[in-house]
Design a protein around this motif. Structure first.
Motif, mmCIF file in Angstrom:
data_model
loop_
_atom_site.group_PDB
_atom_site.id
_atom_site.type_symbol
_atom_site.label_atom_id
_atom_site.label_comp_id
_atom_site.label_asym_id
_atom_site.label_seq_id
_atom_site.Cartn_x
_atom_site.Cartn_y
_atom_site.Cartn_z
ATOM 1 N N SER A 32 84.106 -15.229 31.335
ATOM 2 C CA SER A 32 83.184 -14.880 30.299
ATOM 3 C C SER A 32 82.872 -13.186 30.065
ATOM 4 N N PRO A 33 82.562 -12.858 29.097
ATOM 5 C CA PRO A 33 82.506 -10.990 29.067
ATOM 6 C C PRO A 33 81.155 -11.007 29.614
ATOM 7 N N SER A 34 80.213 -11.924 29.660
ATOM 8 C CA SER A 34 78.872 -11.836 30.757
ATOM 9 C C SER A 34 79.313 -11.611 32.244
ATOM 10 N N ASP A 35 80.379 -12.070 32.525
ATOM 11 C CA ASP A 35 80.906 -11.974 34.041
ATOM 12 C C ASP A 35 81.142 -10.770 34.409
ATOM 13 N N LEU A 36 81.263 -9.527 33.541
ATOM 14 C CA LEU A 36 81.807 -8.281 33.737
ATOM 15 C C LEU A 36 80.523 -7.495 34.100
ATOM 16 N N HIS A 37 79.329 -7.906 33.651
ATOM 17 C CA HIS A 37 78.071 -7.182 33.797
ATOM 18 C C HIS A 37 77.007 -7.804 34.938
ATOM 19 N N SER A 38 77.734 -8.502 35.777
ATOM 20 C CA SER A 38 76.994 -9.196 36.910
ATOM 21 C C SER A 38 77.670 -9.221 38.145
ATOM 22 N N GLU A 39 77.234 -8.762 39.248
ATOM 23 C CA GLU A 39 77.937 -8.764 40.643
ATOM 24 C C GLU A 39 77.824 -10.359 40.858
ATOM 25 N N PRO A 40 76.977 -10.972 41.076
ATOM 26 C CA PRO A 40 76.911 -12.393 41.154
ATOM 27 C C PRO A 40 77.993 -12.981 40.724
ATOM 28 N N LYS A 41 77.990 -12.888 39.620
ATOM 29 C CA LYS A 41 78.906 -13.655 38.564
ATOM 30 C C LYS A 41 80.453 -13.356 38.863
ATOM 31 N N LEU A 42 80.720 -11.980 39.097
ATOM 32 C CA LEU A 42 81.919 -11.669 39.352
ATOM 33 C C LEU A 42 82.261 -12.237 40.875
ATOM 34 N N LEU A 43 81.617 -12.372 41.528
ATOM 35 C CA LEU A 43 81.771 -12.902 42.816
ATOM 36 C C LEU A 43 82.158 -14.252 42.830
ATOM 37 N N SER A 44 81.369 -14.866 41.908
ATOM 38 C CA SER A 44 81.725 -16.287 41.826
ATOM 39 C C SER A 44 82.829 -16.682 41.160
ATOM 40 N N LEU A 45 83.164 -15.982 40.051
ATOM 41 C CA LEU A 45 84.445 -15.835 39.307
ATOM 42 C C LEU A 45 85.687 -15.732 40.544
ATOM 43 N N PHE A 46 85.437 -14.592 41.422
ATOM 44 C CA PHE A 46 86.639 -14.206 42.214
ATOM 45 C C PHE A 46 86.901 -15.466 43.368
ATOM 46 N N GLU A 47 85.697 -16.133 43.933
ATOM 47 C CA GLU A 47 85.546 -17.134 44.916
ATOM 48 C C GLU A 47 86.355 -18.268 43.822
ATOM 49 N N ALA A 48 86.279 -18.579 42.541
ATOM 50 C CA ALA A 48 86.628 -19.677 41.754
ATOM 51 C C ALA A 48 88.027 -19.505 41.637
ATOM 52 N N TRP A 49 88.644 -18.304 41.507
ATOM 53 C CA TRP A 49 89.816 -17.660 41.229
ATOM 54 C C TRP A 49 90.732 -17.992 42.907
ATOM 55 N N ASN A 50 89.915 -17.748 43.664
ATOM 56 C CA ASN A 50 90.626 -18.176 45.030
ATOM 57 C C ASN A 50 90.941 -19.451 45.305
ATOM 58 N N LEU A 51 89.675 -20.451 44.959
ATOM 59 C CA LEU A 51 89.906 -21.719 45.089
ATOM 60 C C LEU A 51 91.067 -22.255 44.447
ATOM 61 N N LYS A 52 91.272 -21.797 43.039
ATOM 62 C CA LYS A 52 92.258 -22.223 42.366
ATOM 63 C C LYS A 52 93.592 -22.082 42.965
ATOM 64 N N HIS A 53 93.685 -20.737 43.556
ATOM 65 C CA HIS A 53 95.083 -20.502 44.055
ATOM 66 C C HIS A 53 95.255 -20.679 45.366
ATOM 67 N N GLY A 54 94.410 -21.493 46.119
ATOM 68 C CA GLY A 54 94.364 -21.844 47.211
ATOM 69 C C GLY A 54 94.520 -20.710 48.406
ATOM 70 N N LYS A 55 93.590 -19.775 48.235
ATOM 71 C CA LYS A 55 93.415 -18.456 48.951
ATOM 72 C C LYS A 55 92.085 -18.581 49.826
ATOM 73 N N HIS A 56 92.174 -18.446 51.214
ATOM 74 C CA HIS A 56 90.830 -18.710 52.019
ATOM 75 C C HIS A 56 91.023 -17.372 52.883
ATOM 76 N N TYR A 57 89.982 -16.906 53.189
ATOM 77 C CA TYR A 57 89.648 -15.871 53.963
ATOM 78 C C TYR A 57 88.570 -16.100 55.167
ATOM 79 N N THR A 58 89.086 -15.946 56.470
ATOM 80 C CA THR A 58 88.132 -16.442 57.596
ATOM 81 C C THR A 58 87.296 -14.902 57.672
ATOM 82 N N ALA A 59 85.962 -15.309 58.463
ATOM 83 C CA ALA A 59 85.270 -14.113 58.847
ATOM 84 C C ALA A 59 85.791 -13.103 59.124
#
Length: 374
Positions: A32-59
């Motif tokens: 959503s265009p609103s994602d571009l103006h919110s750091e929490p939304k961008l982080l959420s979108l990134f996490e959703a993208w990682n989930l979709k593509h099976g990418k996982h990061y350890t601590a």
């Protein structure tokens, strides 16, 4: 701090739920265009993208994750800026490569065509020469799509192996065999990667693959000799399988006249065709839908990727090629891209420069061959 982490996690969970059903229908994650103006939304979108593509990061990988997020955000800004342009014939999206910058993408071994200098040496001297239009082209159908005629297998994924040449070649072999026999059989890229004289994950050429299949007396099916070079590491040739199973054969191959849109149209009107393109442009990396008319190079000396041409058509007066890629279905339009037919000598991304197809004689009168000739 704990509450903010909980809130971000809750947003991620909610967003993941919202896309879970849509992801079945949409190959490229939306935003959503609103994602571009919110750091929490961008982080959420990134996490959703990682989930979709099976990418996982350890601590321990938090710095790498942070770097990937910043690249992801930069790509999203470019995607949004492009999609807001008036008059553009194509859209970009958060494809499976959205966390790579352009240089990383070029070096990711998602390509793999070896430039055949001996065949391209004279092309630049003819850059201003257009061949006379073929009278045959005037008799061709207005559109061709070999997918609808049962001559194209499902989209495959070469992974981190520079084996595009093998996937392009097998796609053309599958098409030729289906047209000649009436049976669509998926054949083995792994056998080409591990057993032919080409350089496997380090690249190759479609013509060399055709020559190997001819000299070998055939090629195994995908089921018999499945692809295992996804990680970029190829095993040794399984000589037992290679000698025992020669399920699909071809009788020869032919090269398409270069720098000629008409010759390429005529060729693909008869069967799927292996073509070489330049595929390292940033907007090619992030292509999602529409008729691509982007920033890739049309210089034949820049070609670096083998793909499969499966047809052509027109959309609101814009002529295009239909191209099957080997980057899985979470890139492009379900793994495909429509590329503009612009009448230039080399074509978009130099698609007219290096094309060929296998020859297979029909022993009977199969349905697909009959349809193709009608």
């Amino acid at each position: 701090m704990a509450s903010s982490v909980f809130w971000v996690s809750l947003c991620v969970f909610a967003l993941a739920l919202s896309i879970s059903s849509a992801s079945e229908d949409s190959h490229v994650l939306g935003y959503s265009p609103s994602d571009l103006h919110s750091e929490p939304k961008l982080l959420s979108l990134f996490e959703a993208w990682n989930l979709k593509h099976g990418k996982h990061y350890t601590a321990a990988q938090r710095l790498e994750k942070s770097r990937r997020f910043h690249i992801f955000r930069e790509n999203l800004m470019r995607i949004d800026a492009h999609n807001k342009k008036e008059g553009s014939t194509f859209k970009l999206g958060l494809t499976r490569f959205a966390d790579l910058n352009q240089e990383e993408f070029k070096q990711s071994r998602r390509l793999g065509l070896k430039l055949p200098v001996h065949r391209l040496g004279s092309l630049r001297h003819h850059s201003n020469r257009k061949p006379a239009p073929s009278s045959i082209v005037n008799d061709l159908a207005g559109s061709v799509d070999w997918r609808s005629l049962g001559a194209v297998t499902s989209v495959k994924d070469q992974g981190m192996c520079g084996s595009c040449w093998a996937f392009s070649a097998t796609g053309a072999i599958e098409g030729a065999n289906a047209i000649a026999t009436g049976s669509l059989v998926s054949v083995s890229e792994e056998e080409l990667v591990t057993c032919s004289s080409a350089s496997g994950c380090d690249g190759g050429l479609m013509d060399e693959a055709f020559e190997w299949v001819i000299n070998n007396g055939g090629i195994a099916t995908e089921e018999t000799y499945p692809y295992s070079s996804y990680s970029g590491i190829s095993a040794a040739c399984n000589t037992g399988l290679e000698e025992q199973y020669k399920s699909v054969s071809i009788d020869g191959y032919a090269d398409v006249t270069p720098y000629s849109e008409e010759a390429l149209m005529e060729a693909v009107s008869k069967q799927p065709v292996s073509v070489a393109i330049e595929a390292s442009a940033w907007d090619f990396q992030l292509y999602a839908e529409g008729v691509y008319n982007g920033t890739c190079s049309s210089d034949p000396y820049d070609i670096n990727h083998g793909v499969l041409l499966v047809g052509y058509g027109s959309d609101n007066g814009v002529n295009y090629w239909i191209v099957k890629n080997s980057w899985g279905s979470s890139w492009g339009d379900g793994g495909y891209i429509r590329m503009i037919r612009n009448g230039s000598p080399f074509g978009i991304c130099a698609i007219h420069s290096l094309s060929s197809y296998p020859l297979k004689h029909a022993s009977t009168a199969p349905a697909i061959a009959a349809i193709a000739e009608s």
